[in-house]
Motif scaffolding. Structure first.
Motif, PDB file in Angstrom:
ATOM      1  N   VAL A 139     -25.451  11.799  -9.668  1.00 17.22           N
ATOM      2  CA  VAL A 139     -24.790  10.932  -8.679  1.00 17.22           C
ATOM      3  C   VAL A 139     -24.034   9.850  -9.452  1.00 17.22           C
ATOM      4  N   PHE A 140     -22.757   9.713  -9.145  1.00 21.71           N
ATOM      5  CA  PHE A 140     -21.880   8.752  -9.830  1.00 21.71           C
ATOM      6  C   PHE A 140     -22.408   7.324  -9.649  1.00 21.71           C
ATOM      7  N   GLY A 141     -22.363   6.553 -10.733  1.00 24.56           N
ATOM      8  CA  GLY A 141     -22.908   5.195 -10.713  1.00 24.56           C
ATOM      9  C   GLY A 141     -22.166   4.221  -9.807  1.00 24.56           C
ATOM     10  N   ILE A 167     -22.690  -0.685 -17.223  1.00 25.37           N
ATOM     11  CA  ILE A 167     -21.891  -1.860 -17.564  1.00 25.37           C
ATOM     12  C   ILE A 167     -20.467  -1.618 -17.086  1.00 25.37           C
ATOM     13  N   GLU A 168     -20.008  -2.416 -16.176  1.00 27.69           N
ATOM     14  CA  GLU A 168     -18.602  -2.427 -15.775  1.00 27.69           C
ATOM     15  C   GLU A 168     -18.004  -3.677 -16.412  1.00 27.69           C
ATOM     16  N   PRO A 169     -16.716  -3.665 -16.729  1.00 29.41           N
ATOM     17  CA  PRO A 169     -16.146  -4.857 -17.352  1.00 29.41           C
ATOM     18  C   PRO A 169     -16.492  -6.113 -16.548  1.00 29.41           C
ATOM     19  N   SER A 280     -13.635  10.871 -18.625  1.00 30.87           N
ATOM     20  CA  SER A 280     -13.969  10.793 -17.209  1.00 30.87           C
ATOM     21  C   SER A 280     -15.385  10.232 -17.126  1.00 30.87           C
ATOM     22  N   ASP A 281     -16.156  10.669 -16.167  1.00 26.73           N
ATOM     23  CA  ASP A 281     -17.526  10.184 -16.005  1.00 26.73           C
ATOM     24  C   ASP A 281     -18.404  11.374 -15.647  1.00 26.73           C
ATOM     25  N   VAL A 282     -19.631  11.363 -16.126  1.00 26.37           N
ATOM     26  CA  VAL A 282     -20.525  12.498 -15.832  1.00 26.37           C
ATOM     27  C   VAL A 282     -20.787  12.655 -14.345  1.00 26.37           C
ATOM     28  N   VAL A 500      -8.254   8.333  -4.868  1.00 25.19           N
ATOM     29  CA  VAL A 500      -8.064   6.955  -5.318  1.00 25.19           C
ATOM     30  C   VAL A 500      -8.477   6.874  -6.788  1.00 25.19           C
ATOM     31  N   ALA A 501      -7.531   6.605  -7.657  1.00 25.61           N
ATOM     32  CA  ALA A 501      -7.791   6.540  -9.105  1.00 25.61           C
ATOM     33  C   ALA A 501      -8.496   7.815  -9.595  1.00 25.61           C
ATOM     34  N   GLY A 502      -8.039   8.959  -9.099  1.00 26.68           N
ATOM     35  CA  GLY A 502      -8.632  10.228  -9.527  1.00 26.68           C
ATOM     36  C   GLY A 502      -9.983  10.484  -8.886  1.00 26.68           C
ATOM     37  N   HIS A 503     -10.429   9.596  -7.993  1.00 23.32           N
ATOM     38  CA  HIS A 503     -11.713   9.798  -7.323  1.00 23.32           C
ATOM     39  C   HIS A 503     -11.462  10.328  -5.920  1.00 23.32           C
ATOM     40  N   ARG A 504     -12.209  11.374  -5.572  1.00 23.76           N
ATOM     41  CA  ARG A 504     -12.020  12.019  -4.271  1.00 23.76           C
ATOM     42  C   ARG A 504     -12.889  11.321  -3.229  1.00 23.76           C
ATOM     43  N   VAL A 562     -18.271  -1.540   3.518  1.00 21.50           N
ATOM     44  CA  VAL A 562     -17.919  -0.294   2.822  1.00 21.50           C
ATOM     45  C   VAL A 562     -18.416  -0.359   1.373  1.00 21.50           C
ATOM     46  N   ARG A 563     -18.273  -1.520   0.744  1.00 18.72           N
ATOM     47  CA  ARG A 563     -18.747  -1.661  -0.641  1.00 18.72           C
ATOM     48  C   ARG A 563     -20.269  -1.457  -0.707  1.00 18.72           C
ATOM     49  N   ASP A 564     -20.969  -2.018   0.289  1.00 18.75           N
ATOM     50  CA  ASP A 564     -22.435  -1.897   0.282  1.00 18.75           C
ATOM     51  C   ASP A 564     -22.906  -0.502   0.657  1.00 18.75           C
ATOM     52  N   PHE A 572     -12.179  -0.030  -1.250  1.00 19.91           N
ATOM     53  CA  PHE A 572     -11.732  -0.386   0.097  1.00 19.91           C
ATOM     54  C   PHE A 572     -11.613  -1.905   0.191  1.00 19.91           C
ATOM     55  N   LYS A 573     -10.373  -2.408   0.162  1.00 19.89           N
ATOM     56  CA  LYS A 573     -10.176  -3.864   0.173  1.00 19.89           C
ATOM     57  C   LYS A 573      -9.193  -4.313   1.240  1.00 19.89           C
ATOM     58  N   LEU A 574      -8.528  -3.349   1.889  1.00 24.83           N
ATOM     59  CA  LEU A 574      -7.477  -3.693   2.840  1.00 24.83           C
ATOM     60  C   LEU A 574      -7.798  -3.184   4.235  1.00 24.83           C
TER      61      LEU A 574
HETATM   62  N1  COA Z   1     -20.422   2.222 -11.788  1.00 18.25           N
HETATM   63  C1  COA Z   1     -20.284   1.158 -10.980  1.00 18.25           C
HETATM   64  N2  COA Z   1     -19.102   0.742 -10.504  1.00 18.25           N
HETATM   65  C2  COA Z   1     -18.009   1.440 -10.860  1.00 18.25           C
HETATM   66  C3  COA Z   1     -18.077   2.560 -11.685  1.00 18.25           C
HETATM   67  C4  COA Z   1     -19.345   2.952 -12.150  1.00 18.25           C
HETATM   68  N3  COA Z   1     -19.515   4.010 -12.930  1.00 18.25           N
HETATM   69  N4  COA Z   1     -16.822   3.044 -11.867  1.00 18.25           N
HETATM   70  C5  COA Z   1     -15.992   2.234 -11.177  1.00 18.25           C
HETATM   71  N5  COA Z   1     -16.711   1.263 -10.575  1.00 18.25           N
HETATM   72  C6  COA Z   1     -16.211   0.170  -9.764  1.00 18.25           C
HETATM   73  C7  COA Z   1     -15.208  -0.632 -10.554  1.00 18.25           C
HETATM   74  O1  COA Z   1     -15.861  -1.621 -11.327  1.00 18.25           O
HETATM   75  C8  COA Z   1     -14.376  -1.245  -9.446  1.00 18.25           C
HETATM   76  O2  COA Z   1     -15.114  -2.337  -8.927  1.00 18.25           O
HETATM   77  P1  COA Z   1     -14.408  -3.692  -8.451  1.00 18.25           P
HETATM   78  O3  COA Z   1     -13.942  -3.415  -7.053  1.00 18.25           O
HETATM   79  O4  COA Z   1     -15.524  -4.672  -8.488  1.00 18.25           O
HETATM   80  O5  COA Z   1     -13.317  -3.992  -9.395  1.00 18.25           O
HETATM   81  C9  COA Z   1     -14.384  -0.189  -8.370  1.00 18.25           C
HETATM   82  O6  COA Z   1     -15.493   0.673  -8.663  1.00 18.25           O
HETATM   83  C10 COA Z   1     -13.128   0.659  -8.316  1.00 18.25           C
HETATM   84  O7  COA Z   1     -13.031   1.357  -9.546  1.00 18.25           O
HETATM   85  P2  COA Z   1     -11.724   2.114 -10.032  1.00 18.25           P
HETATM   86  O8  COA Z   1     -11.009   2.665  -8.831  1.00 18.25           O
HETATM   87  O9  COA Z   1     -12.080   3.058 -11.108  1.00 18.25           O
HETATM   88  O10 COA Z   1     -10.794   0.975 -10.532  1.00 18.25           O
HETATM   89  P3  COA Z   1     -10.867   0.011 -11.759  1.00 18.25           P
HETATM   90  O11 COA Z   1     -10.087  -1.168 -11.310  1.00 18.25           O
HETATM   91  O12 COA Z   1     -12.223  -0.190 -12.284  1.00 18.25           O
HETATM   92  O13 COA Z   1     -10.018   0.785 -12.889  1.00 18.25           O
HETATM   93  C11 COA Z   1      -8.442   2.415 -13.642  1.00 18.25           C
HETATM   94  C12 COA Z   1      -8.734   1.314 -12.658  1.00 18.25           C
HETATM   95  C13 COA Z   1      -7.159   3.136 -13.290  1.00 18.25           C
HETATM   96  C14 COA Z   1      -8.351   1.855 -15.024  1.00 18.25           C
HETATM   97  C15 COA Z   1      -9.627   3.370 -13.507  1.00 18.25           C
HETATM   98  O14 COA Z   1      -9.669   3.791 -12.204  1.00 18.25           O
HETATM   99  C16 COA Z   1      -9.723   4.537 -14.383  1.00 18.25           C
HETATM  100  O15 COA Z   1      -9.842   4.537 -15.562  1.00 18.25           O
HETATM  101  N6  COA Z   1      -9.732   5.664 -13.781  1.00 18.25           N
HETATM  102  C17 COA Z   1      -9.944   6.878 -14.493  1.00 18.25           C
HETATM  103  C18 COA Z   1     -10.013   7.936 -13.489  1.00 18.25           C
HETATM  104  C19 COA Z   1     -11.031   8.950 -13.812  1.00 18.25           C
HETATM  105  O16 COA Z   1     -11.666   8.989 -14.829  1.00 18.25           O
HETATM  106  N7  COA Z   1     -11.202   9.813 -12.833  1.00 18.25           N
HETATM  107  C20 COA Z   1     -12.191  10.859 -12.890  1.00 18.25           C
HETATM  108  C21 COA Z   1     -11.612  12.173 -12.487  1.00 18.25           C
HETATM  109  S1  COA Z   1     -10.760  12.920 -13.856  1.00 18.25           S
END
Ligand code: COA
Ligand code: AMP
Length: 629
Positions: A139-141, A167-169, A280-282, A500-504, A562-564, A572-574
């Motif tokens: 399950v994605f983090g 760790i997220e930035p 990507s992410d596991v 959204v950012a490659g996420h379905r 939505v975030r929770d 989802f911010k808008l």
């Molecule tokens: N665990 C917890 N939170 C996560 C997370 C994780 N593994 N991955 C992302 N999030 C959080 C981010 O911190 C962000 O939170 P915020 O609203 O507090 O800023 C939110 O989810 C949205 O994340 P994301 O859409 O990924 O945007 P971002 O602003 O963090 O980064 C990019 C933008 C374009 C740099 C980034 O989306 C990216 O590198 N994408 C790569 C896409 C990818 O690997 N897709 C996988 C399919 S190939």
């Protein structure tokens, strides 16, 4: 042989093609045939063979003299850590973890949920399950407790393996409280959890239920690989559908091994020993197939990168990793390149690094826009290949198979179908369309090895979602066309899934959350075009009659909801409050028309619209948040 000869060879004798590809895998009992079609339209591959995924991904390389080769490079700019794990070390670590899981009762067929960030232990947990024939579900983090709970109730895991934090930035993601919350929420309770305690956060462990990753391996016998049937589920990966209930895509063991191994040379053009990096992410299918399984099955070195394309620490991170670890093939999502390009349009960072080992770059996960491809080609001076696939297929449906032949790149197209996929464009009635005509993209059954045979515990949903609309075909959910040269173009989704950012993500799932707000009477979520992330969700809220709350407060609350409930990844911010939603006379919300208005595109007034004046109200609402300009 040229691509067209290999594709034709597959088409004329698929059985021989896939039996031949299966020879690259170590079987405990070789399969007597490739395809089992007695249960059509449900198909199985290599069903009577016996095999183990972990043996093929790890142990066999040790046996064959690759023990000292690096299997995994961990590069984590967010924790300032770098580490390598050789194949022999990986074998020992995975055997020990599997032994400890077995000692606590995990057996073949048991489900294990894995909730971990981008650390090597996530791959070790997946491989330890595979070693025992247990079925993992990662399950994605970025998903919240509620999403985790939904998956716990569907997969019914005996155990959950998690890390204390991610760790997220700029922030620590507290996995353990999210996990505890999910277990509380779920009806099904796992027997136990295993927690990998990270330096950045030591989580509280509940006596008798939570075990420490290291402590629980102490003194146990390492486990050997357990052979499983070719059609045994290797894993379940949940993906978004049209509703809030995710679809549990089942990955069959034998076909997964054969197909992924085939792609490494033929599509990604790497030889055993080469370094392959998928950024990507596991938690996503790309991470399953191309961070964990395929590179290891093929004897490559894979990279576990815990960072972002920008800000960790800068837009040169990708190039540093490629240079430092001598990456040969690099795979990322177009959105990541757009993020880098935005910060470093002239490629100043690219010039700082020696990228001479890099032979090619692959993009997938969303539509690759021509500007991004051209920018990457100019900066990197290597082929930049778009390829198209889905969680359901587990590997590329279409691509440019550089290991076979470098076909001319056509911007905007992920090139041509891979062997195994007979891709066709169909009209609403299921009739094949002509070259250049837009329609639904479908794949003639059977799908090739490695693709989903069904959905977990949901065969009827599998048939309804993918097989019933176009009998004899698998419906991809994408729309597009094929040109005169056989190149595919992927234009849009035919359902309510957004990217959204490659996420379905499911807009239906977000609507369910918005509708749960006490002041919301009716709602809709659409995906609007975004320069960076491809699409962004926007919510429309109709409040209950008599609700006198400040609109801005309600918007703030639904954004938090939505975030929770779904998680930060929903982005989802808008949201805007409107009086009414545009509908057809039969009550269907005109989401497509709303998207066109938001993106400033011309649109045809739907003939069945109930009240066209509402569209002007929608436009004004969208303008208030910067869209529909
Ligand atoms: N665990 C917890 N939170 C996560 C997370 C994780 N593994 N991955 C992302 N999030 C959080 C981010 O911190 C962000 O939170 P915020 O609203 O507090 O800023 C939110 O989810 C949205 O994340 P994301 O859409 O990924 O945007 P971002 O602003 O963090 O980064 C990019 C933008 C374009 C740099 C980034 O989306 C990216 O590198 N994408 C790569 C896409 C990818 O690997 N897709 C996988 C399919 S190939
Ligand atoms: P996922 O299951 O998360 O991998 O998402 C799969 C969906 O992402 C596909 O059905 C497409 O809608 C989209 N997608 C993936 N790769 C591409 C691509 N190369 N071009 C266009 N769309 C893509």
């Amino acid at each position: 042989m040229a691509y067209k000869d290999i594709y034709a060879a597959w088409k004329s004798d698929p059985e021989a093609f896939w039996m031949n590809a299966a020879q690259a895998i170590d079987w405990d009992t070789p399969p007597t045939k490739a395809l089992f079609d007695d249960n059509a339209p449900l198909y199985e591959w290599y069903k009577d063979g016996m095999v183990n995924t972990c043996w093929n991904a790890v142990d066999r390389h040790v046996e064959n003299g690759r023990g000292e080769q690096t299997a995994i490079i961990y590069d984590s700019p967010v924790t300032h850590t770098k580490r390598t794990i050789s194949y022999v070390e990986l074998r020992n670590r995975v055997a020990s973890l599997a032994g400890a899981l077995r000692a606590k009762g995990i057996e073949k067929g048991d489900r294990v949920i894995i909730y971990m960030p981008m650390i090597p232990e996530a791959l070790e947990a997946m491989l330890a399950c595979a070693r025992l024939g247990a079925v993992h579900s990662v399950v994605f983090g970025g998903f919240a407790s509620n999403e985790l709970a939904v998956r716990i109730d569907d997969a019914k895991p005996k155990a959950i393996i998690a890390a204390s934090c991610g760790i997220e930035p700029g922030r620590v993601v507290h996995y353990k409280p999210l996990l505890d919350g999910a277990i509380d929420m779920a009806t099904h309770k796992p027997d136990f959890t295993v927690i990998f305690q990270r330096e950045q956060e030591v989580a509280h462990l509940e006596e008798g239920r939570d075990y420490n990753w290291h402590g629980f391996q102490y003194g146990v016998e390492p486990a050997e690989c357990v052979p499983v049937e070719g059609d045994h589920p290797a894993y379940i990966l949940y993906t978004s559908g049209t509703t809030g209930q995710p679809k549990g895509v089942v990955r069959p063991t034998g076909g997964h091994l054969v197909a992924l191994n085939w792609t490494m040379k033929n599509l990604y053009n790497v030889d055993p020993g080469d370094v392959f990096w998928a950024a990507s992410d596991v938690g996503w299918v790309v991470g399953h197939s191309y961070i964990c399984y395929a590179p290891l099955i093929h004897g490559n070195t894979t990279i576990v990168f815990e960072g972002k394309p920008v800000g960790t620490p800068d837009a040169g991170t990708f190039w540093r990793v490629i240079s430092e670890h001598k990456v040969s093939s690099f795979f990322t999502a177009p959105t990541a390149f757009r993020a880098v390009k935005r910060e470093d349009p002239k490629g100043e960072f690219v010039k700082k690094y020696d990228l001479s080992n890099l032979k090619q770059v692959y993009l997938a996960g969303e539509r690759a826009d021509p500007d991004t491809i051209v920018w990457a080609q100019d900066q990197l001076g290597v082929p930049v290949i778009d390829h198209w696939w889905q969680t359901e297929t587990g590997w590329a449906i279409a691509g440019n198979p550089l290991g076979i032949e470098s076909l001319p790149v056509k911007l905007g197209s992920p090139s041509v179908p891979m062997p195994g996929y007979d891709v066709q464009i169909l009209d609403e009635g299921g009739h094949p369309m002509k070259a250049g005509e837009l329609g639904a993209i479908a794949v003639k059954l059977p799908l090739p090895p490695g693709t989903l045979p069904t959905l977990w515990n949901a065969e009827a949903r599998f048939k309804k979602s993918y097989l019933e609309h176009f009998p004899g075909y698998y419906e991809t959910g994408d729309a597009g066309m094929i040109d005169e040269d056989g190149y595919l173009y992927i234009m849009a989704r035919t359902d309510d899934v957004i990217n959204v950012a490659g996420h379905r993500l499911s807009t239906g799932g977000m609507e369910e959350v918005l509708a749960s707000h006490p002041d919301v009477a009716e709602c809709a979520v659409i995906g609007v075009t975004d320069d960076l992330k491809g699409q962004l969700p926007v919510g429309f809220l109709c409040l209950n009659a008599g609700c006198d709350r400040d609109n801005a407060d309600v918007v703030k609350e639904v954004v938090k909801l939505v975030r929770d409930k779904i998680g930060p990844v929903a982005a989802f911010k808008l949201a805007v409050v409107v009086d009414r939603l545009p509908k057809t006379r039969s009550g269907k919300i005109l989401r497509g028309t709303m998207v066109s208005i938001a993106d400033g595109k011309t649109y045809k007034l739907p003939a069945t619209i109930d009240d066209p004046a509402i569209l002007d109200e929608i436009k004004v609402a969208l303008q208030s948040i910067g869209y529909a300009q």
